[in-house]
Design a protein around this motif. Structure first.
Motif, PDB file in Angstrom:
ATOM      1  N   ASN A 181       0.809  -1.224   0.000  1.00  0.00           N
ATOM      2  CA  ASN A 181       0.000   0.000   0.000  1.00  0.00           C
ATOM      3  C   ASN A 181       0.839   1.270   0.000  1.00  0.00           C
ATOM      4  OD1 ASN A 181      -2.971  -0.674   0.027  1.00  0.00           O
ATOM      5  ND2 ASN A 181      -2.148  -2.121   1.498  1.00  0.00           N
ATOM      6  N   SER A 182       2.124   1.161   0.302  1.00  0.00           N
ATOM      7  CA  SER A 182       2.973   2.344   0.150  1.00  0.00           C
ATOM      8  C   SER A 182       3.112   2.686  -1.329  1.00  0.00           C
ATOM      9  CB  SER A 182       4.336   2.125   0.791  1.00  0.00           C
ATOM     10  OG  SER A 182       5.072   1.137   0.109  1.00  0.00           O
ATOM     11  N   LEU A 183       3.165   1.662  -2.179  1.00  0.00           N
ATOM     12  CA  LEU A 183       3.203   1.913  -3.623  1.00  0.00           C
ATOM     13  C   LEU A 183       1.871   2.434  -4.141  1.00  0.00           C
ATOM     14  CD1 LEU A 183       5.269  -1.171  -4.814  1.00  0.00           C
ATOM     15  CD2 LEU A 183       6.018   1.216  -4.653  1.00  0.00           C
ATOM     16  N   ARG A 184       0.815   2.147  -3.443  1.00  0.00           N
ATOM     17  CA  ARG A 184      -0.509   2.658  -3.810  1.00  0.00           C
ATOM     18  C   ARG A 184      -0.779   4.026  -3.196  1.00  0.00           C
ATOM     19  NH1 ARG A 184      -3.814  -2.976  -2.817  1.00  0.00           N
ATOM     20  NH2 ARG A 184      -2.938  -4.071  -4.612  1.00  0.00           N
ATOM     21  N   ARG A 185       0.215   4.540  -2.472  1.00  0.00           N
ATOM     22  CA  ARG A 185       0.153   5.876  -1.884  1.00  0.00           C
ATOM     23  C   ARG A 185      -0.966   6.042  -0.872  1.00  0.00           C
ATOM     24  NH1 ARG A 185       2.031  10.125  -6.349  1.00  0.00           N
ATOM     25  NH2 ARG A 185       3.592   8.849  -7.353  1.00  0.00           N
ATOM     26  N   ARG A 186      -1.224   5.036  -0.090  1.00  0.00           N
ATOM     27  CA  ARG A 186      -2.248   5.122   0.945  1.00  0.00           C
ATOM     28  C   ARG A 186      -1.727   5.939   2.127  1.00  0.00           C
ATOM     29  NH1 ARG A 186      -4.796   3.407  -2.916  1.00  0.00           N
ATOM     30  NH2 ARG A 186      -5.889   1.437  -2.950  1.00  0.00           N
ATOM     31  N   SER A 187      -2.547   6.796   2.658  1.00  0.00           N
ATOM     32  CA  SER A 187      -2.096   7.659   3.747  1.00  0.00           C
ATOM     33  C   SER A 187      -1.895   6.896   5.054  1.00  0.00           C
ATOM     34  CB  SER A 187      -3.090   8.805   3.957  1.00  0.00           C
ATOM     35  OG  SER A 187      -4.363   8.299   4.298  1.00  0.00           O
ATOM     36  N   TRP A 188      -2.630   5.823   5.271  1.00  0.00           N
ATOM     37  CA  TRP A 188      -2.530   5.088   6.535  1.00  0.00           C
ATOM     38  C   TRP A 188      -1.200   4.368   6.710  1.00  0.00           C
ATOM     39  CZ3 TRP A 188      -1.608  -0.073   6.170  1.00  0.00           C
ATOM     40  CH2 TRP A 188      -2.001  -0.721   5.005  1.00  0.00           C
ATOM     41  N   ILE A 189      -0.437   4.215   5.653  1.00  0.00           N
ATOM     42  CA  ILE A 189       0.830   3.464   5.769  1.00  0.00           C
ATOM     43  C   ILE A 189       1.849   4.189   6.643  1.00  0.00           C
ATOM     44  CG2 ILE A 189       0.519   2.270   3.576  1.00  0.00           C
ATOM     45  CD1 ILE A 189       3.356   4.557   3.607  1.00  0.00           C
ATOM     46  N   ARG A 190       1.741   5.522   6.711  1.00  0.00           N
ATOM     47  CA  ARG A 190       2.730   6.253   7.509  1.00  0.00           C
ATOM     48  C   ARG A 190       2.632   5.872   8.983  1.00  0.00           C
ATOM     49  NH1 ARG A 190       0.682  10.450   4.465  1.00  0.00           N
ATOM     50  NH2 ARG A 190      -0.100  11.441   6.330  1.00  0.00           N
ATOM     51  N   GLY A 191       1.441   5.889   9.535  1.00  0.00           N
ATOM     52  CA  GLY A 191       1.260   5.514  10.935  1.00  0.00           C
ATOM     53  C   GLY A 191       1.577   4.051  11.177  1.00  0.00           C
ATOM     54  N   ALA A 192       1.169   3.200  10.245  1.00  0.00           N
ATOM     55  CA  ALA A 192       1.435   1.770  10.385  1.00  0.00           C
ATOM     56  C   ALA A 192       2.927   1.479  10.312  1.00  0.00           C
ATOM     57  CB  ALA A 192       0.693   0.990   9.297  1.00  0.00           C
ATOM     58  N   ALA A 193       3.621   2.147   9.398  1.00  0.00           N
ATOM     59  CA  ALA A 193       5.061   1.922   9.257  1.00  0.00           C
ATOM     60  C   ALA A 193       5.828   2.464  10.460  1.00  0.00           C
ATOM     61  CB  ALA A 193       5.573   2.564   7.965  1.00  0.00           C
ATOM     62  N   VAL A 194       5.416   3.616  10.989  1.00  0.00           N
ATOM     63  CA  VAL A 194       6.064   4.154  12.191  1.00  0.00           C
ATOM     64  C   VAL A 194       5.886   3.175  13.350  1.00  0.00           C
ATOM     65  CG1 VAL A 194       5.924   5.958  13.967  1.00  0.00           C
ATOM     66  CG2 VAL A 194       5.984   6.598  11.564  1.00  0.00           C
ATOM     67  N   THR A 195       4.685   2.666  13.509  1.00  0.00           N
ATOM     68  CA  THR A 195       4.421   1.702  14.584  1.00  0.00           C
ATOM     69  C   THR A 195       5.300   0.473  14.435  1.00  0.00           C
ATOM     70  OG1 THR A 195       2.139   2.476  14.755  1.00  0.00           O
ATOM     71  CG2 THR A 195       2.638   0.317  15.701  1.00  0.00           C
ATOM     72  N   TRP A 196       5.384  -0.077  13.227  1.00  0.00           N
ATOM     73  CA  TRP A 196       6.210  -1.265  13.016  1.00  0.00           C
ATOM     74  C   TRP A 196       7.677  -0.966  13.272  1.00  0.00           C
ATOM     75  CZ3 TRP A 196       6.416  -6.044  13.552  1.00  0.00           C
ATOM     76  CH2 TRP A 196       7.536  -6.752  13.102  1.00  0.00           C
ATOM     77  N   GLN A 197       8.141   0.186  12.831  1.00  0.00           N
ATOM     78  CA  GLN A 197       9.553   0.510  13.035  1.00  0.00           C
ATOM     79  C   GLN A 197       9.875   0.671  14.515  1.00  0.00           C
ATOM     80  OE1 GLN A 197      11.480   0.025  10.423  1.00  0.00           O
ATOM     81  NE2 GLN A 197       9.571  -0.274   9.320  1.00  0.00           N
ATOM     82  N   LEU A 198       8.946   1.211  15.295  1.00  0.00           N
ATOM     83  CA  LEU A 198       9.167   1.321  16.738  1.00  0.00           C
ATOM     84  C   LEU A 198       9.227  -0.054  17.398  1.00  0.00           C
ATOM     85  CD1 LEU A 198       6.986   4.432  17.635  1.00  0.00           C
ATOM     86  CD2 LEU A 198       9.477   4.304  17.361  1.00  0.00           C
ATOM     87  N   VAL A 199       8.386  -0.966  16.942  1.00  0.00           N
ATOM     88  CA  VAL A 199       8.451  -2.345  17.451  1.00  0.00           C
ATOM     89  C   VAL A 199       9.798  -2.962  17.083  1.00  0.00           C
ATOM     90  CG1 VAL A 199       7.485  -4.662  17.168  1.00  0.00           C
ATOM     91  CG2 VAL A 199       5.959  -2.719  17.467  1.00  0.00           C
ATOM     92  N   GLN A 200      10.218  -2.748  15.862  1.00  0.00           N
ATOM     93  CA  GLN A 200      11.479  -3.310  15.400  1.00  0.00           C
ATOM     94  C   GLN A 200      12.664  -2.701  16.153  1.00  0.00           C
ATOM     95  OE1 GLN A 200      11.567  -4.478  11.229  1.00  0.00           O
ATOM     96  NE2 GLN A 200      13.451  -3.310  11.039  1.00  0.00           N
ATOM     97  N   ILE A 201      12.596  -1.417  16.466  1.00  0.00           N
ATOM     98  CA  ILE A 201      13.652  -0.767  17.249  1.00  0.00           C
ATOM     99  C   ILE A 201      13.696  -1.354  18.662  1.00  0.00           C
ATOM    100  CG2 ILE A 201      14.314   1.415  18.355  1.00  0.00           C
ATOM    101  CD1 ILE A 201      13.454   2.790  15.709  1.00  0.00           C
ATOM    102  N   ALA A 202      12.529  -1.627  19.242  1.00  0.00           N
ATOM    103  CA  ALA A 202      12.497  -2.234  20.577  1.00  0.00           C
ATOM    104  C   ALA A 202      13.155  -3.612  20.569  1.00  0.00           C
ATOM    105  CB  ALA A 202      11.054  -2.331  21.067  1.00  0.00           C
ATOM    106  N   VAL A 203      12.896  -4.393  19.531  1.00  0.00           N
ATOM    107  CA  VAL A 203      13.533  -5.707  19.410  1.00  0.00           C
ATOM    108  C   VAL A 203      15.039  -5.533  19.201  1.00  0.00           C
ATOM    109  CG1 VAL A 203      13.658  -7.811  18.015  1.00  0.00           C
ATOM    110  CG2 VAL A 203      11.433  -6.828  18.588  1.00  0.00           C
ATOM    111  N   ALA A 204      15.432  -4.535  18.425  1.00  0.00           N
ATOM    112  CA  ALA A 204      16.861  -4.279  18.186  1.00  0.00           C
ATOM    113  C   ALA A 204      17.576  -3.931  19.486  1.00  0.00           C
ATOM    114  CB  ALA A 204      17.027  -3.152  17.171  1.00  0.00           C
ATOM    115  N   VAL A 205      16.962  -3.074  20.291  1.00  0.00           N
ATOM    116  CA  VAL A 205      17.566  -2.701  21.571  1.00  0.00           C
ATOM    117  C   VAL A 205      17.712  -3.933  22.453  1.00  0.00           C
ATOM    118  CG1 VAL A 205      17.171  -1.391  23.697  1.00  0.00           C
ATOM    119  CG2 VAL A 205      16.842  -0.298  21.481  1.00  0.00           C
TER     120      VAL A 205
END
Length: 151
Positions: free
Chosen positions: A80-104
């Motif tokens: 959906n990022s390729l489809r330019r959906r606006s909701w992907i920004r919040g979803a991607a930020v959330t996933w990246q924060l989860v991934q950062i927590a796992v990285a830490v």
């Protein structure tokens, strides 16, 4: 009103509809790579579940289900990022924060794996930086600026 202007608002004939900013393409590529790695991790977990006896079957199944849900979710974000959906920004930020927590968590503890920590942390930081680039925000905004369809 000419023939071309009738098709502009949000349609395929809109200027720039087929051209995506490079930052958006890089964002989609990184998200797709994250999704592919999650699918690979799910496959590895299934293989481990079949070939080895887990200490706790319930825990092994729960982790597998969580990884499958995460893989499906990140895949949806990438597509959906390729489809330019606006909701992907919040979803991607959330996933990246989860991934950062796992990285830490990967940097510390008895079974610390700094290599995995860096492999999770660096792409997450790049994705977060890309998400807040003005061209990515503009490309994934619901109401494009300068849309004069109402006038």
């Amino acid at each position: 009103m000419n023939e071309r202007s009738e098709h502009l608002p949000g349609g395929e004939n809109a200027p720039g509809a087929s051209s995506r900013p490079r930052a958006l393409l890089l964002l989609a590529t990184l998200l797709a790579a994250e999704a592919a790695l999650l699918w690979a991790a799910a496959g590895w977990l299934v293989l481990e579940l079949i070939t080895a006896t887990p200490t706790s079957l319930a825990t092994a199944l729960a982790i597998l289900v969580l990884v499958l849900i995460a893989a499906a979710w990140v895949t949806a974000i990438a597509i959906n990022s390729l489809r330019r959906r606006s909701w992907i920004r919040g979803a991607a930020v959330t996933w990246q924060l989860v991934q950062i927590a796992v990285a830490v968590g990967s940097f510390q503890g008895l079974y610390a794996r700094p290599d995995l920590g860096w492999a999770l942390l660096l792409p997450s930081l790049v994705v977060l930086a890309l998400l807040f680039r003005p061209r990515v925000i503009a490309a994934t905004t619901s109401a494009p600026a300068g849309d004069d369809a109402t006038s």
